[in-house]
Design an enzyme around this catalytic site. Sequence first.
Site, PDB file in Angstrom:
ATOM      1  N   PHE A 137      35.756  39.559  49.820  1.00 46.01           N
ATOM      2  CA  PHE A 137      36.107  38.203  49.391  1.00 46.01           C
ATOM      3  C   PHE A 137      36.860  38.317  48.073  1.00 46.01           C
ATOM      4  CE2 PHE A 137      35.693  34.190  47.202  1.00 46.01           C
ATOM      5  CZ  PHE A 137      36.001  33.284  48.210  1.00 46.01           C
ATOM      6  N   ASP A 222      37.653  44.561  42.067  1.00 47.90           N
ATOM      7  CA  ASP A 222      37.376  43.135  41.873  1.00 47.90           C
ATOM      8  C   ASP A 222      35.947  43.003  41.339  1.00 47.90           C
ATOM      9  OD1 ASP A 222      36.594  40.486  42.153  1.00 47.90           O
ATOM     10  OD2 ASP A 222      37.614  40.175  44.062  1.00 47.90           O
ATOM     11  N   LYS A 251      33.801  34.913  37.029  1.00 52.72           N
ATOM     12  CA  LYS A 251      32.552  34.150  37.082  1.00 52.72           C
ATOM     13  C   LYS A 251      31.752  34.063  35.772  1.00 52.72           C
ATOM     14  CE  LYS A 251      31.696  33.858  42.002  1.00 52.72           C
ATOM     15  NZ  LYS A 251      32.668  34.523  42.851  1.00 52.72           N
TER      16      LYS A 251
HETATM   17  C1  LIG Z   1      33.948  34.317  43.496  1.00 53.72           C
HETATM   18  C2  LIG Z   1      34.814  35.479  43.768  1.00 53.72           C
HETATM   19  C3  LIG Z   1      36.217  35.408  43.730  1.00 53.72           C
HETATM   20  C4  LIG Z   1      36.940  34.093  43.545  1.00 53.72           C
HETATM   21  O1  LIG Z   1      36.702  33.525  42.310  1.00 53.72           O
HETATM   22  P1  LIG Z   1      37.134  31.988  42.050  1.00 53.72           P
HETATM   23  O2  LIG Z   1      36.836  31.793  40.596  1.00 53.72           O
HETATM   24  O3  LIG Z   1      36.328  31.144  42.958  1.00 53.72           O
HETATM   25  O4  LIG Z   1      38.584  31.904  42.346  1.00 53.72           O
HETATM   26  C5  LIG Z   1      36.939  36.564  43.910  1.00 53.72           C
HETATM   27  N1  LIG Z   1      36.339  37.744  44.122  1.00 53.72           N
HETATM   28  C6  LIG Z   1      34.996  37.859  44.163  1.00 53.72           C
HETATM   29  C7  LIG Z   1      34.392  39.200  44.380  1.00 53.72           C
HETATM   30  C8  LIG Z   1      34.183  36.743  43.997  1.00 53.72           C
HETATM   31  O5  LIG Z   1      32.867  36.846  44.077  1.00 53.72           O
END
Ligand SMILES: *Cc1c(COP(=O)(O)O)cnc(C)c1O
Length: 397
Positions: A137, A222, A251
């Site tokens: 994700f 990420d 986050k």
């Molecule tokens: C939450 C998340 C995103 C997206 O972040 P947003 O602030 O909602 O755009 C991307 N990568 C990972 C691993 C995430 O957990």
Amino acid sequence: MLNDVIALDKKYYMNTFGDRLPVCFEKGEGMKLYADNGDVYYDFLGGIAVNAVGHCHPYFVSSLKSQLDKMIHTSSLYYIENQAKLAQRLVESTCADKAFFCNSGAEANEGAFKLARMYFYKKGIDKSEIISLDHSFHGRTIATVAATGQEHYQAPYRPFTNGFKQIAPNSFEAVEKAVTDKTAAIIVELIQGESGVKPMDAEYARKLREFCNEHQILLIVDEVQTGMGRTGRLFAHELYGIEPDIFTCAKALGGGVPIGAVCAKAEVAAAFEPGDHGTTFGGNPLATAAGLAVFDILEKEGLVENSEKMGELFRKKLKAVQEKYPEKITEVRGAGLLIGIEVKPEIASTVFKKLHEKKMLTSLCKGLTIRLAPALSITEQEIDIFIKALNEVMEEI
Ligand SMILES: *Cc1c(COP(=O)(O)O)cnc(C)c1O
């Protein structure tokens, strides 16, 4: 009040979240959230790994208030003290040499893709493909959906921008098959959060790092969900003993105030020159004041260490519950305070609902895994509150 809010939401808000859990919070304090009807909940989800310092930490609130009294936003046309200082904090505490701020995780990953492509463009090398993993994700923008290895997120939004493909995780054969001389970068989560707290094999991660070095491919990690102490290290790549060329963060970075970051090694970061990338809001005085306050609290209160220690204790206690109910709980996994409790699919949504009824906030990933990402300041007593509730739920079903 709840019913009024539901009525307004149904009438005026786009229905992207469907029927939400029927609760509306008014205020928070540490691990607790207070609903409008007076119910008190324990926040074991932490706004999906956002509220690393808990709700309304007094130092966090006073830092933001004092920034509000000074100014909220200026412009990237001018130097911004908090922005420069937060970049320093990120760089001095990680393997990165430079940082760039934006507003979200998706935007940070977009920035990472652009930086990877720009890096090869400036070298005059024709490499633009970006490989990611199945079940990953990476966000909700078109390019990050193109990188998100889940068909149901992708299907309605094709055609994508070109040059993205996904491969099976933890298979080195898949990497060798997918990589071409056009491959610019591989992006991975070291623990896949959204798909149920799935840690990557350590050996695969190490081999991936070596492979990328040998083939002139950038490794992007990420760390949007795993960053800022969540896994018991400031960033998960420390756990794995690897250094990414680029990592992204969001986050927990602003403790609830929207901010994201692209962090990179000097040679890669140098590819961005004036005008190559930009942002209106990214890293503004208020958002970076929040980031600085989060860093201060993590350091002053030893919260990264607490995340490691309490995470271990939490998983130990959860495994004891699993031993009591092996036919109901199939696995407990994670690192630090990013924890997945996998339960039998037939009971998963009931377990989730019953935990909610007992005022325990969690999330259900893939209809199978209860995910926990509480404040990094969590105490043993608070862990025990959850363990008690989970035991009760297991007893009842
Ligand atoms: C939450 C998340 C995103 C997206 O972040 P947003 O602030 O909602 O755009 C991307 N990568 C990972 C691993 C995430 O957990």
